[in-house]
Design an enzyme around this catalytic site. Structure first.
Site, PDB file in Angstrom:
ATOM      1  N   ASP A  17      25.491  45.560  42.638  1.00  0.00           N
ATOM      2  CA  ASP A  17      26.448  46.053  41.528  1.00  0.00           C
ATOM      3  C   ASP A  17      27.077  47.305  41.977  1.00  0.00           C
ATOM      4  OD1 ASP A  17      27.077  47.773  39.357  1.00  0.00           O
ATOM      5  OD2 ASP A  17      25.732  47.288  38.145  1.00  0.00           O
ATOM      6  N   VAL A  18      28.423  47.298  42.183  1.00  0.00           N
ATOM      7  CA  VAL A  18      29.071  48.521  42.993  1.00  0.00           C
ATOM      8  C   VAL A  18      29.026  49.818  41.990  1.00  0.00           C
ATOM      9  CG1 VAL A  18      30.846  46.732  44.074  1.00  0.00           C
ATOM     10  CG2 VAL A  18      31.454  47.686  41.652  1.00  0.00           C
ATOM     11  N   ASN A  25      37.101  45.125  46.268  1.00  0.00           N
ATOM     12  CA  ASN A  25      37.666  43.960  45.560  1.00  0.00           C
ATOM     13  C   ASN A  25      37.025  43.819  44.099  1.00  0.00           C
ATOM     14  OD1 ASN A  25      39.193  41.275  44.855  1.00  0.00           O
ATOM     15  ND2 ASN A  25      37.033  40.729  44.873  1.00  0.00           N
ATOM     16  N   TYR A  46      42.203  50.711  32.257  1.00  0.00           N
ATOM     17  CA  TYR A  46      42.262  49.902  33.399  1.00  0.00           C
ATOM     18  C   TYR A  46      43.460  50.538  34.532  1.00  0.00           C
ATOM     19  CZ  TYR A  46      42.922  45.464  36.224  1.00  0.00           C
ATOM     20  OH  TYR A  46      43.071  44.561  37.263  1.00  0.00           O
ATOM     21  N   LYS A  48      42.854  51.867  38.209  1.00  0.00           N
ATOM     22  CA  LYS A  48      43.737  51.188  39.236  1.00  0.00           C
ATOM     23  C   LYS A  48      44.724  52.132  39.814  1.00  0.00           C
ATOM     24  CE  LYS A  48      41.791  47.152  39.231  1.00  0.00           C
ATOM     25  NZ  LYS A  48      41.052  46.633  40.643  1.00  0.00           N
ATOM     26  N   THR A  55      36.804  38.458  33.138  1.00  0.00           N
ATOM     27  CA  THR A  55      36.618  39.299  31.988  1.00  0.00           C
ATOM     28  C   THR A  55      37.767  39.414  31.170  1.00  0.00           C
ATOM     29  OG1 THR A  55      36.626  40.891  33.994  1.00  0.00           O
ATOM     30  CG2 THR A  55      34.633  40.812  32.559  1.00  0.00           C
ATOM     31  N   THR A  60      42.991  39.402  26.618  1.00  0.00           N
ATOM     32  CA  THR A  60      44.506  39.314  26.299  1.00  0.00           C
ATOM     33  C   THR A  60      45.363  38.813  27.556  1.00  0.00           C
ATOM     34  OG1 THR A  60      44.803  41.859  27.077  1.00  0.00           O
ATOM     35  CG2 THR A  60      44.558  41.315  24.599  1.00  0.00           C
TER      36      THR A  60
END
Ligand SMILES: NC(=O)c1ccc[n+]([C@@H]2O[C@H](COP(=O)([O-])OP(=O)(O)OC[C@H]3O[C@@H](n4cnc5c(N)ncnc54)[C@H](O)[C@@H]3O)[C@@H](O)[C@H]2O)c1
Length: 249
Positions: free
Chosen positions: A62-63, A89, A154, A158, A192, A195
């Site tokens: 688990d990162v 990644n 997100y 990112k 995951t 939308t």
């Protein structure tokens, strides 16, 4: 063989782009440790690489957990005696119906941003001792521009990957460590995705892509391969967009 004699760790390697990166790296001669939270899928990718004559070991990781990073790096060193490349990644999608959910913000930052920071920390500590290495962080076009169907956590995570990549490149370039980011556009949906997996939303966004199609996982894997390899020996702190021209519009 562009990665001959190189040992590489790829996170999120049980599916999607991570699995493709692992296969492309193996075909270029890399010795691999693949990690993911999905054990049976990750084992299956490692097994198929070995069946084709490649060198691959799966390690459950688990990162977000430091202890898991220590274990994963130790596994690479124990198996191959060196660590040349780390690809951060692993990630979770921001394509969520409630774009203002606070728990989602926390999860996105924990996995996508903190997970990548930890990956760089443990890679850098190891590579510094060895005299250098190459780190490739998988961000997204969401780290550069906003989208109406994506949780801003997100974009934030990112975007953090994009700028942390540059910080790490500046801080650890003198140690011979190159750090770059790759920014995929519209790709096959993540496990995951909600939308962002909706066909109507995808059709609307794809209509604005100059190349008029979604990307293929191996198209991202080839960009990661280039940055990881010695062909990119004078490239660090760079961001490589792989989006069919979407954000060039
Ligand atoms: N699919 C897209 O449209 C797209 C676009 C741009 C960027 N990306 C990014 O590309 C990367 C790969 O995504 P994908 O499309 O292959 O999606 P995916 O869902 O197929 O793969 C992501 C992998 O990360 C793993 N993972 C999730 N949380 C983890 C954790 N805490 N620890 C370890 N592993 C974990 C998952 O189990 C999965 O195998 C992600 O960072 C994603 O944000 C995807």
């Amino acid at each position: 063989m562009r990665l001959k004699n190189k040992a590489a760790l790829v996170t999120g390697a049980a599916s999607g782009m991570g699995a493709s990166i692992a296969r492309v790296f193996a075909s270029e001669g890399a010795s691999l440790v693949l990690t993911d939270v999905l054990a049976s899928e990750g084992e299956a990718v490692a097994t198929s690489i070995r069946t084709e004559g490649g060198e691959a070991l799966f390690v459950h990781q688990d990162v977000t957990r430091e202890a898991d990073w220590q274990r994963a790096i130790a596994a690479v060193l124990e198996r191959y005696g060196r660590l040349d490349i780390v690809v951060n990644n692993a990630g979770i999608s921001g394509g969520l119906p409630d774009r203002l959910d606070v728990a989602a913000f926390d999860r996105l930052m924990a996995v996508n941003a903190r997970g990548t920071f930890l990956g760089m920390k443990y890679a850098i500590e190891c590579m510094q001792d060895a005299g250098g290495g190459s780190i490739v962080n998988v961000s997204s076009i969401s780290g550069i521009v906003g989208q109406d169907f994506v949780h801003m956590g997100y974009n934030g995570a990112k975007g953090a990957i994009r700028t942390m990549t540059k910080s790490a490149a500046v801080q650890f370039g003198p140690a011979g460590i190159r750090v770059n980011s790759v920014h995929p556009g519209i790709m096959p949906p993540m496990r995951t995705s909600q939308t962002s997996a909706d066909p109507a939303i995808r059709a609307r966004v794809l209509a604005g892509v100059p190349l008029r199609r979604a990307g293929r996982v191996e198209e991202v894997a080839c960009a990661v391969l280039f940055l990881a390899s010695d062909e990119a020996s004078y490239i660090t702190g760079a961001e490589l967009v792989v989006d069919g021209g979407l954000i060039a519009v």
